[in-house]
Enzyme design. Structure first.
Site, PDB file in Angstrom:
ATOM      1  N   SER A  69       6.945  -6.576   2.374  1.00  9.88           N
ATOM      2  CA  SER A  69       7.955  -5.843   3.137  1.00  9.88           C
ATOM      3  C   SER A  69       8.843  -6.789   3.948  1.00  9.88           C
ATOM      4  O   SER A  69       8.462  -7.916   4.255  1.00  9.88           O
ATOM      5  CB  SER A  69       7.292  -4.855   4.096  1.00  9.88           C
ATOM      6  OG  SER A  69       6.402  -4.016   3.401  1.00  9.88           O
TER       7      SER A  69
HETATM    8  N1  SAH Z   1       1.908  -4.083   3.079  1.00  5.18           N
HETATM    9  C1  SAH Z   1       2.370  -4.885   1.956  1.00  5.18           C
HETATM   10  C2  SAH Z   1       3.494  -4.186   1.217  1.00  5.18           C
HETATM   11  C3  SAH Z   1       3.164  -4.132  -0.217  1.00  5.18           C
HETATM   12  S1  SAH Z   1       4.108  -3.039  -1.219  1.00  5.18           S
HETATM   13  C4  SAH Z   1       2.742  -6.282   2.411  1.00  5.18           C
HETATM   14  O1  SAH Z   1       2.800  -6.535   3.625  1.00  5.18           O
HETATM   15  O2  SAH Z   1       2.926  -7.153   1.558  1.00  5.18           O
HETATM   16  C5  SAH Z   1       3.019  -1.651  -1.321  1.00  5.18           C
HETATM   17  C6  SAH Z   1       1.700  -1.858  -1.994  1.00  5.18           C
HETATM   18  O3  SAH Z   1       1.063  -0.580  -2.053  1.00  5.18           O
HETATM   19  C7  SAH Z   1       1.757  -2.366  -3.429  1.00  5.18           C
HETATM   20  O4  SAH Z   1       1.016  -3.538  -3.537  1.00  5.18           O
HETATM   21  C8  SAH Z   1       1.132  -1.235  -4.241  1.00  5.18           C
HETATM   22  O5  SAH Z   1       0.356  -1.670  -5.342  1.00  5.18           O
HETATM   23  C9  SAH Z   1       0.272  -0.535  -3.210  1.00  5.18           C
HETATM   24  N2  SAH Z   1      -0.085   0.855  -3.490  1.00  5.18           N
HETATM   25  C10 SAH Z   1       0.675   1.828  -4.068  1.00  5.18           C
HETATM   26  N3  SAH Z   1      -0.011   2.973  -4.147  1.00  5.18           N
HETATM   27  C11 SAH Z   1      -1.240   2.741  -3.614  1.00  5.18           C
HETATM   28  C12 SAH Z   1      -2.409   3.527  -3.424  1.00  5.18           C
HETATM   29  N4  SAH Z   1      -2.457   4.811  -3.805  1.00  5.18           N
HETATM   30  N5  SAH Z   1      -3.484   2.953  -2.853  1.00  5.18           N
HETATM   31  C13 SAH Z   1      -3.461   1.655  -2.469  1.00  5.18           C
HETATM   32  N6  SAH Z   1      -2.394   0.860  -2.631  1.00  5.18           N
HETATM   33  C14 SAH Z   1      -1.289   1.393  -3.180  1.00  5.18           C
END
Ligand code: SAH
Length: 218
Positions: A69
């Site tokens: 993010s």
């Molecule tokens: N907080 C992260 C942002 C990653 S983007 C950071 O700081 O880098 C969002 C992430 O959510 C992705 O890696 C995706 O695979 C995950 N995601 C999507 N749906 C999900 C679910 N149902 N359970 C767990 N993770 C999920």
């Protein structure tokens, strides 16, 4: 946890200071959040090829179609769930690179973070280990179920957009806050839900753009 960015010009203190100034200019006022952002080596949460861009205020690809993010959004979401004191237990849905969890780990006693893509979960876990972030617990699970065995949580941060899973409301402690990007037509709105007993107050914190919340594991 501060590993020095030895010899890499682009991760110089000056570059990081500029990001900090930018966060202040955009309205991040909470010194605890700013301190955590200043102390976290974001270049270690992205591929080496992208490390020169790690202190720009933008989201960056982390593989598997996912993103780390934007720093401003991470700071804003952290500030949005942080009350007066330190947080006890925090739940994050969507570990991704682990960056948001690393920030949360500095303002909370314990962070529980779930990721549905095994490969991303494993690299994030290695980063936490290397950076000495021993108060982060991570699992390769579907966040739509929350993390029932550790509930209730003082704060819940959802970092993938969609419909807010119902179970997360149940896993929120009284007085606790949840932030999540919720789909609204073409766009997502960042929603903050604060629990007061069995009442859930909703506030809209503005437009955001996250990768989608999916179901099942990869
Ligand atoms: N907080 C992260 C942002 C990653 S983007 C950071 O700081 O880098 C969002 C992430 O959510 C992705 O890696 C995706 O695979 C995950 N995601 C999507 N749906 C999900 C679910 N149902 N359970 C767990 N993770 C999920």
């Amino acid at each position: 946890m501060m590993s020095s960015a030895s010899g890499i010009g682009m991760t110089s203190p000056g570059t990081r200071q500029r990001l900090l100034q930018r966060l202040r200019d955009k309205g991040i006022r909470d010194e605890r959040v700013l301190e955590a952002m200043a102390a976290t080596p974001r270049h270690l949460f992205v591929d080496e090829a992208l490390s020169s861009r790690a202190y720009e205020d933008t989201a960056l690809p982390i593989g598997r179609g996912q993103t780390i993010s934007q720093p401003y959004v991470v700071a804003m979401m952290t500030a949005a769930v942080l009350g007066e004191g330190r947080l006890g237990k925090v739940l994050e849905i969507g570990t991704g690179s682990g960056y948001q969890a690393a920030i949360l780990a500095q303002v909370a006693d314990k962070v529980f973070t779930t990721e549905r893509i095994g490969e991303l979960q494993r690299s994030a876990r290695q980063r936490f280990h290397r950076l000495g972030l021993h108060n982060i617990y991570t699992r390769h699970t579907d966040g739509n179920k929350g993390w029932p065995s550790q509930a209730p949580f003082d704060a819940i941060v959802v970092t993938a957009g969609g419909r807010i899973p119902e179970v997360l409301y149940e896993q929120l402690a009284d007085g606790g806050a949840l932030v999540a990007p919720e789909d609204a037509g073409l766009h997502q709105q960042l929603i903050r839900v604060t629990r007061r007993g069995e009442e859930f107050d909703r506030e809209n914190l503005g437009a955001v753009s996250f990768v989608p919340l999916r179901e099942g594991l990869e």
